[in-house]
Design a protein around this motif. Structure first.
Motif, PDB file in Angstrom:
ATOM      1  N   PRO A  95      34.797  59.309  51.417  1.00  0.00           N
ATOM      2  CA  PRO A  95      34.634  57.959  51.968  1.00  0.00           C
ATOM      3  C   PRO A  95      35.769  57.058  51.474  1.00  0.00           C
ATOM      4  CG  PRO A  95      33.001  58.391  50.261  1.00  0.00           C
ATOM      5  CD  PRO A  95      33.738  59.680  50.480  1.00  0.00           C
ATOM      6  N   GLY A  96      36.196  56.071  52.287  1.00  0.00           N
ATOM      7  CA  GLY A  96      37.305  55.196  51.901  1.00  0.00           C
ATOM      8  C   GLY A  96      36.957  54.326  50.718  1.00  0.00           C
ATOM      9  N   ARG A  97      37.992  53.920  49.969  1.00  0.00           N
ATOM     10  CA  ARG A  97      37.768  52.970  48.874  1.00  0.00           C
ATOM     11  C   ARG A  97      37.801  51.568  49.443  1.00  0.00           C
ATOM     12  NH1 ARG A  97      42.207  55.290  45.681  1.00  0.00           N
ATOM     13  NH2 ARG A  97      41.358  57.348  45.245  1.00  0.00           N
ATOM     14  N   ARG A  98      36.759  50.792  49.183  1.00  0.00           N
ATOM     15  CA  ARG A  98      36.740  49.435  49.723  1.00  0.00           C
ATOM     16  C   ARG A  98      37.577  48.511  48.849  1.00  0.00           C
ATOM     17  NH1 ARG A  98      33.490  49.021  53.801  1.00  0.00           N
ATOM     18  NH2 ARG A  98      31.747  50.458  53.975  1.00  0.00           N
ATOM     19  N   PRO A  99      38.500  47.743  49.441  1.00  0.00           N
ATOM     20  CA  PRO A  99      39.244  46.771  48.626  1.00  0.00           C
ATOM     21  C   PRO A  99      38.283  45.658  48.195  1.00  0.00           C
ATOM     22  CG  PRO A  99      39.783  46.543  50.951  1.00  0.00           C
ATOM     23  CD  PRO A  99      38.880  47.731  50.838  1.00  0.00           C
TER      24      PRO A  99
END
Ligand code: DAH
Length: 335
Positions: A95-99
């Protein structure tokens, strides 16, 4: 002798194949080439051999030592390449890393809340200049020159005729100059006063309100501001209208709400009165209408003004106004 050495070498080659990281490789190096390793021990024992075989055995042992050294170097390079490849490998299924996401400053949030409450009642938002003519900041608001009420506000003067506005009230005059009634506006913005301590900063924010029409009464003022307080602080918040004075309203009233800290019992925050002042208000003084050509026989209206920091401090129980301007994320991220 010779067979023994060849055995050691073959065993080394087999073992090397199973090595999968740098730590294992180092253990391997110690086992073969270290002070007590197979090869070193073998070389130490050379002296015990009969003279004729000694030279050949020594030569072979050194040759095997060199071979193993080269194998270790090659394995070390291979492991390093594998490690680097693993590190640059991107797993597209993760899953993407949320900024980290920011949010509005608490003053902007409270400003929006205040404005939203009035916009729902039909008020229009207007804004105006921070560097203001003395005329709009004071004169047309019925603060004559040398009037003691000017001293209530520690004004930053830019020149004889220009000030950093000390209040958002000049927007009342600017709006009425431009349009005939009915008028209902709120005007948020920065204001400036030469003052600095736990409850004052040289720049802070106010919201001004103005409503003028035929037949507007003090009852309308009370109803409007009561609705505002209930929306902002909750339906059960008690409030009171306390007689006051402002040059541009007559009669004038300040609005207090029941102390949010002690619920009216009396504490340090409310100086044991049980009440906290949150805004100034009043019926627009006919003297102001004279500056904007409104007929006071036909029209009447009310105005109000409040400090946004003050509303925020009461709403969230903050006791130091300077916190809003220090940009300390530990404080700001709580909102
Ligand atoms: N301008 C006043 C101040 O800065 C607050 C205020 C009081 C505004 C009464 C108003 C009003 O419009 O009617 O202290």
């Amino acid at each position: 002798m010779k067979e023994q050495l060849i055995d050691i070498k073959n065993q080394a080659i087999r073992e090397l194949d199973t090595i999968s990281d740098i730590t294992e490789l180092e253990a391997f190096r110690v086992a073969y080439l270290g002070k007590k390793g197979f090869i070193t021990s073998f070389l130490k024992k050379l002296g015990e051999l009969p003279a004729e075989g000694r030279r050949d055995a020594g030569k072979l042992a050194n040759q095997i030592k060199n071979e193993i050294t080269q194998l270790i170097d090659a394995a070390s390079k291979r492991l390093e390449t594998e490690r680097a490849q693993k590190a640059s490998y991107i797993d597209v299924s993760l899953p993407g890393r949320r900024p980290p996401r920011g949010h509005l400053h608490p003053i902007s949030q409270v400003n929006k809340e205040i404005c939203d409450i009035f916009v729902k009642m039909g008020y229009k938002i207007v804004t105006g200049p921070n560097v203001e003519l003395d005329y709009y900041n004071f004169e047309a608001l019925n603060f004559p020159k040398d009037h003691p009420a000017r001293d209530m506000q520690d004004t930053f003067y830019v020149s004889d005729k220009l000030v950093l506005r000390t209040q958002t009230s000049p927007m009342q005059v600017r709006v009425m100059e431009r349009q005939q009634p009915p008028v209902s506006i709120i005007s948020p913005g920065k204001v400036y006063r030469s003052d600095s301590d736990v409850s004052h900063t040289p720049m802070f924010h106010q919201v001004e309100g103005l409503l003028v029409d035929k037949g507007v009464t003090f009852g309308d003022l009370k109803g409007t501001l009561t609705h505002f307080v209930h929306e902002m602080f909750g339906k059960d918040t008690a409030l009171r209208f306390r007689p006051s004075f402002f040059p541009f309203t007559e009669p004038s009233a300040e609005v207090d709400i029941q102390c949010v800290i002690c619920q009216g019992k009396g504490c340090r925050t409310c100086s044991n009165t049980g009440w906290l002042e949150i805004l100034g208000s009043g019926m627009v003084d006919p003297a102001v209408y004279a500056y904007v050509d409104y007929d006071p026989e036909v029209y009447s209206g009310f105005a109000f003004g409040m400090g946004i920091e003050r509303v925020a401090m009461l709403k969230y129980g903050i006791d130091d106004i300077q916190l809003f301007f220090k940009n300390d994320m530990r404080f700001l991220s709580q909102f």
